[in-house]
Scaffold this motif. Structure first.
Motif, PDB file in Angstrom:
ATOM      1  N   LYS A 187      -9.953 -30.223 -31.624  1.00  0.00           N
ATOM      2  CA  LYS A 187     -10.455 -29.102 -30.835  1.00  0.00           C
ATOM      3  C   LYS A 187     -11.202 -28.127 -31.729  1.00  0.00           C
ATOM      4  N   LYS A 188     -12.456 -27.835 -31.373  1.00  0.00           N
ATOM      5  CA  LYS A 188     -13.270 -26.848 -32.062  1.00  0.00           C
ATOM      6  C   LYS A 188     -13.347 -25.583 -31.189  1.00  0.00           C
ATOM      7  N   PRO A 189     -13.909 -24.508 -31.710  1.00  0.00           N
ATOM      8  CA  PRO A 189     -13.990 -23.271 -30.910  1.00  0.00           C
ATOM      9  C   PRO A 189     -14.709 -23.437 -29.571  1.00  0.00           C
ATOM     10  N   LYS A 190     -15.737 -24.302 -29.547  1.00  0.00           N
ATOM     11  CA  LYS A 190     -16.537 -24.425 -28.322  1.00  0.00           C
ATOM     12  C   LYS A 190     -16.491 -25.808 -27.681  1.00  0.00           C
ATOM     13  N   ASN A 191     -15.858 -26.766 -28.330  1.00  0.00           N
ATOM     14  CA  ASN A 191     -15.854 -28.109 -27.757  1.00  0.00           C
ATOM     15  C   ASN A 191     -14.703 -28.966 -28.292  1.00  0.00           C
ATOM     16  N   ILE A 192     -14.566 -30.126 -27.685  1.00  0.00           N
ATOM     17  CA  ILE A 192     -13.600 -31.130 -28.122  1.00  0.00           C
ATOM     18  C   ILE A 192     -14.378 -32.287 -28.741  1.00  0.00           C
ATOM     19  N   ILE A 193     -13.954 -32.733 -29.905  1.00  0.00           N
ATOM     20  CA  ILE A 193     -14.582 -33.864 -30.576  1.00  0.00           C
ATOM     21  C   ILE A 193     -13.640 -35.070 -30.484  1.00  0.00           C
ATOM     22  N   ILE A 194     -14.147 -36.171 -29.936  1.00  0.00           N
ATOM     23  CA  ILE A 194     -13.375 -37.412 -29.848  1.00  0.00           C
ATOM     24  C   ILE A 194     -14.148 -38.511 -30.571  1.00  0.00           C
ATOM     25  N   ILE A 195     -13.470 -39.174 -31.490  1.00  0.00           N
ATOM     26  CA  ILE A 195     -14.074 -40.316 -32.189  1.00  0.00           C
ATOM     27  C   ILE A 195     -13.259 -41.560 -31.837  1.00  0.00           C
ATOM     28  N   PHE A 196     -13.923 -42.535 -31.254  1.00  0.00           N
ATOM     29  CA  PHE A 196     -13.292 -43.797 -30.866  1.00  0.00           C
ATOM     30  C   PHE A 196     -13.907 -44.887 -31.743  1.00  0.00           C
ATOM     31  N   LYS A 197     -13.123 -45.425 -32.666  1.00  0.00           N
ATOM     32  CA  LYS A 197     -13.696 -46.393 -33.601  1.00  0.00           C
ATOM     33  C   LYS A 197     -12.820 -47.626 -33.743  1.00  0.00           C
ATOM     34  N   ASP A 198     -13.471 -48.768 -33.858  1.00  0.00           N
ATOM     35  CA  ASP A 198     -12.745 -50.019 -34.086  1.00  0.00           C
ATOM     36  C   ASP A 198     -13.327 -50.718 -35.306  1.00  0.00           C
ATOM     37  N   ASN A 199     -12.566 -51.678 -35.831  1.00  0.00           N
ATOM     38  CA  ASN A 199     -13.047 -52.452 -36.983  1.00  0.00           C
ATOM     39  C   ASN A 199     -13.401 -53.864 -36.543  1.00  0.00           C
ATOM     40  N   GLY A 200     -13.974 -53.942 -35.337  1.00  0.00           N
ATOM     41  CA  GLY A 200     -14.313 -55.236 -34.760  1.00  0.00           C
ATOM     42  C   GLY A 200     -15.632 -55.806 -35.246  1.00  0.00           C
ATOM     43  N   PHE A 201     -16.243 -56.601 -34.376  1.00  0.00           N
ATOM     44  CA  PHE A 201     -17.437 -57.371 -34.732  1.00  0.00           C
ATOM     45  C   PHE A 201     -18.623 -56.487 -35.069  1.00  0.00           C
ATOM     46  N   GLY A 202     -18.776 -55.391 -34.334  1.00  0.00           N
ATOM     47  CA  GLY A 202     -19.914 -54.508 -34.574  1.00  0.00           C
ATOM     48  C   GLY A 202     -21.107 -54.852 -33.701  1.00  0.00           C
ATOM     49  N   ILE A 203     -22.151 -54.026 -33.805  1.00  0.00           N
ATOM     50  CA  ILE A 203     -23.373 -54.184 -33.003  1.00  0.00           C
ATOM     51  C   ILE A 203     -24.569 -54.283 -33.937  1.00  0.00           C
ATOM     52  N   GLU A 204     -25.483 -55.183 -33.612  1.00  0.00           N
ATOM     53  CA  GLU A 204     -26.717 -55.300 -34.396  1.00  0.00           C
ATOM     54  C   GLU A 204     -27.444 -53.958 -34.403  1.00  0.00           C
ATOM     55  N   LYS A 205     -27.948 -53.566 -35.560  1.00  0.00           N
ATOM     56  CA  LYS A 205     -28.587 -52.261 -35.723  1.00  0.00           C
ATOM     57  C   LYS A 205     -29.702 -52.046 -34.711  1.00  0.00           C
ATOM     58  N   GLN A 206     -30.517 -53.075 -34.469  1.00  0.00           N
ATOM     59  CA  GLN A 206     -31.650 -52.927 -33.560  1.00  0.00           C
ATOM     60  C   GLN A 206     -31.225 -52.823 -32.093  1.00  0.00           C
ATOM     61  N   ASN A 207     -29.944 -53.131 -31.805  1.00  0.00           N
ATOM     62  CA  ASN A 207     -29.480 -53.094 -30.418  1.00  0.00           C
ATOM     63  C   ASN A 207     -28.799 -51.784 -30.033  1.00  0.00           C
ATOM     64  N   ILE A 208     -28.431 -50.978 -31.035  1.00  0.00           N
ATOM     65  CA  ILE A 208     -27.656 -49.754 -30.757  1.00  0.00           C
ATOM     66  C   ILE A 208     -28.390 -48.829 -29.794  1.00  0.00           C
ATOM     67  N   LYS A 209     -29.700 -48.713 -29.945  1.00  0.00           N
ATOM     68  CA  LYS A 209     -30.455 -47.773 -29.095  1.00  0.00           C
ATOM     69  C   LYS A 209     -30.493 -48.194 -27.631  1.00  0.00           C
ATOM     70  N   PHE A 210     -30.074 -49.444 -27.339  1.00  0.00           N
ATOM     71  CA  PHE A 210     -30.123 -49.927 -25.960  1.00  0.00           C
ATOM     72  C   PHE A 210     -28.758 -49.928 -25.258  1.00  0.00           C
ATOM     73  N   ILE A 211     -27.676 -49.687 -25.982  1.00  0.00           N
ATOM     74  CA  ILE A 211     -26.355 -49.971 -25.412  1.00  0.00           C
ATOM     75  C   ILE A 211     -25.996 -49.101 -24.212  1.00  0.00           C
ATOM     76  N   PHE A 212     -26.621 -47.916 -24.081  1.00  0.00           N
ATOM     77  CA  PHE A 212     -26.324 -47.051 -22.937  1.00  0.00           C
ATOM     78  C   PHE A 212     -27.282 -47.293 -21.769  1.00  0.00           C
ATOM     79  N   ASP A 213     -28.203 -48.241 -21.949  1.00  0.00           N
ATOM     80  CA  ASP A 213     -29.139 -48.564 -20.869  1.00  0.00           C
ATOM     81  C   ASP A 213     -28.439 -49.421 -19.811  1.00  0.00           C
ATOM     82  N   PRO A 214     -28.717 -49.159 -18.526  1.00  0.00           N
ATOM     83  CA  PRO A 214     -28.115 -49.988 -17.471  1.00  0.00           C
ATOM     84  C   PRO A 214     -28.522 -51.455 -17.617  1.00  0.00           C
TER      85      PRO A 214
END
Length: 261
Positions: A187-214
């Motif tokens: 908890k920060k003064p103005k917001n909540i910071i949540i970090i969700f991280k795994d040590n799994g397979f990972g994502i190709e660097k060139q694909n990261i910019k698309f992952i939130f696309d429908p």
């Protein structure tokens, strides 16, 4: 113009239909986790009751044959304590799991803002998925130093973490065992910071910019690729927060979520 308006209406209807289907799938995933987790205590209860019933029948036969001794009765009486403790313990486990699921389900139904202990609430969401987490053979670690009270939409929090958990199991650990997922909440003064991280397979660097696309997915035919898009919309449009992703093949994936207070 009329054709264009009709097309837009059709697209909006299709979008709403797909989003509702994905929400239903997320709920189904949660229900599957609860059902999987319930199997253990209910199985123990059933086995224990069967054991007690067999002992009762045996004692009943002995009594009808007029061969029941004081020692037989004492042994039967003393044998009841452990089974009853098992039944009580596992009934409480099942009851607690159902209570947590009911609480989350009610919040999901009414979609009203509510003051919640964020760390405690997220812990309960993780517990509801514990059956599937165990079957996937990796563990969750939640780092939250203080009690964090926040007025928010509990259903939104549930949907966010259901999507993240599902994403890790399906994509982060497809052929990996003994992986870890770490959730850090601060908890920060103005917001909540949540970090969700795994040590799994990972994502190709060139694909990261698309992952939130429908509909974006690297596993066509198996997944629709709408989950992270819904997560993005929930965080940015319902909670007015931000989310970004960092990942590297072989080193896992990190989601950074900011929710304003």
């Amino acid at each position: 113009n009329i054709k264009l308006q009709n097309t837009i209406c059709d697209l909006n209807d299709s979008r709403d239909f797909i989003i509702q289907n994905e929400k239903a799938a997320a709920l189904g995933y949660l229900v599957s986790g609860v059902a999987h987790e319930l199997n253990t205590p209910l199985g123990i209860i059933l086995t224990t009751i069967s054991y007690l019933f067999d002992n009762y029948n045996s004692l009943n036969v002995t009594m009808k044959n007029s061969s029941l001794t004081e020692q037989d009765f004492k042994e039967f009486f003393h044998s009841l304590k452990s089974p009853f403790e098992l039944i009580l313990t596992n009934t409480n486990k099942a009851s607690e799991l159902i209570r947590k699921f009911k609480e989350l389900s009610v919040n999901n139904t009414f979609e009203k803002k509510k003051i919640i202990d964020l760390c405690f609430y997220i812990t309960n969401i993780i517990k509801l998925h514990q059956g599937l987490i165990k079957s996937a053979q990796f563990k969750f670690i939640i780092n939250c130093k203080d009690k964090i009270l926040i007025e928010t939409y509990p259903d939104a929090i549930q949907q966010i973490f259901t999507i993240l958990i599902s994403n890790s199991i399906q994509h982060g650990f497809p052929n990996i065992k003994n992986g870890d997922v770490i959730i850090e909440i601060e908890k920060k003064p103005k917001n909540i910071i949540i970090i969700f991280k795994d040590n799994g397979f990972g994502i190709e660097k060139q694909n990261i910019k698309f992952i939130f696309d429908p509909f974006y997915t690297t596993q066509h035919g198996r997944h629709m690729g709408i989950g992270l898009s819904i997560l993005y919309n929930i965080i940015t449009k319902k909670l007015y927060g931000t989310v970004r992703c960092e990942s590297e093949i072989g080193k896992g994936t990190n989601f950074y979520i900011t929710i304003p207070l």
